[in-house]
Design an enzyme around this catalytic site. Structure first.
Site, PDB file in Angstrom:
ATOM      1  N   TYR A   1      -1.410  -2.710   4.453  1.00 17.67           N
ATOM      2  CA  TYR A   1      -0.238  -2.074   3.752  1.00 17.67           C
ATOM      3  C   TYR A   1       1.000  -2.879   3.809  1.00 17.67           C
ATOM      4  O   TYR A   1       1.784  -3.307   2.848  1.00 17.67           O
ATOM      5  CB  TYR A   1      -0.114  -0.488   4.438  1.00 17.67           C
ATOM      6  CG  TYR A   1       1.160   0.090   3.993  1.00 17.67           C
ATOM      7  CD1 TYR A   1       1.403   0.733   3.034  1.00 17.67           C
ATOM      8  CD2 TYR A   1       2.507  -0.055   4.858  1.00 17.67           C
ATOM      9  CE1 TYR A   1       2.470   1.462   2.460  1.00 17.67           C
ATOM     10  CE2 TYR A   1       3.674   0.542   4.436  1.00 17.67           C
ATOM     11  CZ  TYR A   1       3.628   1.330   3.222  1.00 17.67           C
ATOM     12  OH  TYR A   1       4.856   2.072   2.791  1.00 17.67           O
TER      13      TYR A   1
ATOM     14  N   LYS B   1       3.194  -4.642   0.970  1.00 20.61           N
ATOM     15  CA  LYS B   1       4.622  -4.473   0.688  1.00 20.61           C
ATOM     16  C   LYS B   1       5.430  -5.660   0.777  1.00 20.61           C
ATOM     17  O   LYS B   1       6.498  -5.958   0.149  1.00 20.61           O
ATOM     18  CB  LYS B   1       5.105  -3.271   1.800  1.00 20.61           C
ATOM     19  CG  LYS B   1       4.538  -1.970   1.566  1.00 20.61           C
ATOM     20  CD  LYS B   1       5.001  -1.538   0.170  1.00 20.61           C
ATOM     21  CE  LYS B   1       4.757   0.163   0.045  1.00 20.61           C
ATOM     22  NZ  LYS B   1       5.201   0.765  -1.272  1.00 20.61           N
TER      23      LYS B   1
END
Length: 237
Positions: A144, A148
């Site tokens: 994740y 990002k």
């Protein structure tokens, strides 16, 4: 007109509400098409609509933007994303990495690519990408966080390439925000409150306010930046 992805819940719904309250016509785009329609019906003002959108499927993205592009798209707000439960770095296989990158990075790429031809028809336009403070410090959840971080790089690169066409591209990096993802976790989002110098975790409206600013003419000379909206978290990490 503003299209907000992931707009049926949480941060996306707050962004749709804030932008509508400031006079924008909003397209509420979400995987949950039924709830997206309910959100669109409750927004203040007129001219809002909902579209079903799965950012992990190219055909869904293309269909959604073809549906609304003729109405004059001024702003794209990329909110759709999320994390998933997984083990340590060593125990996390390629499937999770592909899932997180598809949802959090390539989904943003697809939506930007689909929106740009429509945005170029406007005299001024903007893209706002909602990322995470995970891109700026070490908080684990490597798939994740890496995805990002890619959104941050994408934001700066698109700002450079799209600037001559009068399209601004900025991002917002939220800290811990009280959304439904915390509902089933012991202590909820508030268990992280001590990590924040301002003494609380964030609310979806905190992010919506920053998004609305970056999407507006008040930010007409701002492009290529990702604004942490994190209650001071990064000052101590």
């Amino acid at each position: 007109m503003v299209l907000v992805t992931g707009a049926a819940h949480g941060i996306g719904r707050a962004c749709a509400g804030r932008l509508a309250a400031e006079g924008a016509r909003v397209v509420v785009a979400d995987l949950d098409g039924g709830e997206a329609n309910e959100v669109a019906l409750r927004l203040p003002g007129d001219g809002h609509r909902a579209v079903a959108l799965d950012v992990t499927k190219p055909e869904s993205v293309d269909e959604a933007f073809q549906t609304v592009g003729g109405e004059g798209l001024d702003v794209l707000v990329n909110v759709a994303g999320g994390d998933t439960q997984h083990g340590s770095f060593e125990d996390t296989g390629d499937e999770v990495w592909h899932q997180m990158i598809q949802l959090n990075l390539i989904g943003v790429v697809r939506c930007c690519r689909a929106a740009i031809p429509h945005l170029r028809r406007r005299s001024r336009a903007a893209i706002v990408n909602v990322g995470s403070i995970n891109a700026h410090t070490s908080l684990g959840s490597e798939p994740y966080s890496a995805a990002k971080a890619g959104v941050v790089s994408l934001t700066t690169n698109l700002a450079l390439s799209l600037g001559p066409g009068h399209i601004r591209v900025n991002g917002v990096a939220p800290g811990t925000i009280r959304t439904r993802v915390w509902d089933d976790q012991e202590g909820g989002a508030d268990r992280l409150q001590p990590l924040y110098p301002l003494g609380r975790v964030g609310e979806p409206d905190d992010i919506a306010a920053a998004v609305a600013f970056l999407a507006s003419d008040d930010a007409a000379w701002i492009t290529g930046h990702t604004l942490p909206v994190d209650g001071g978290f990064l000052t101590n990490h």
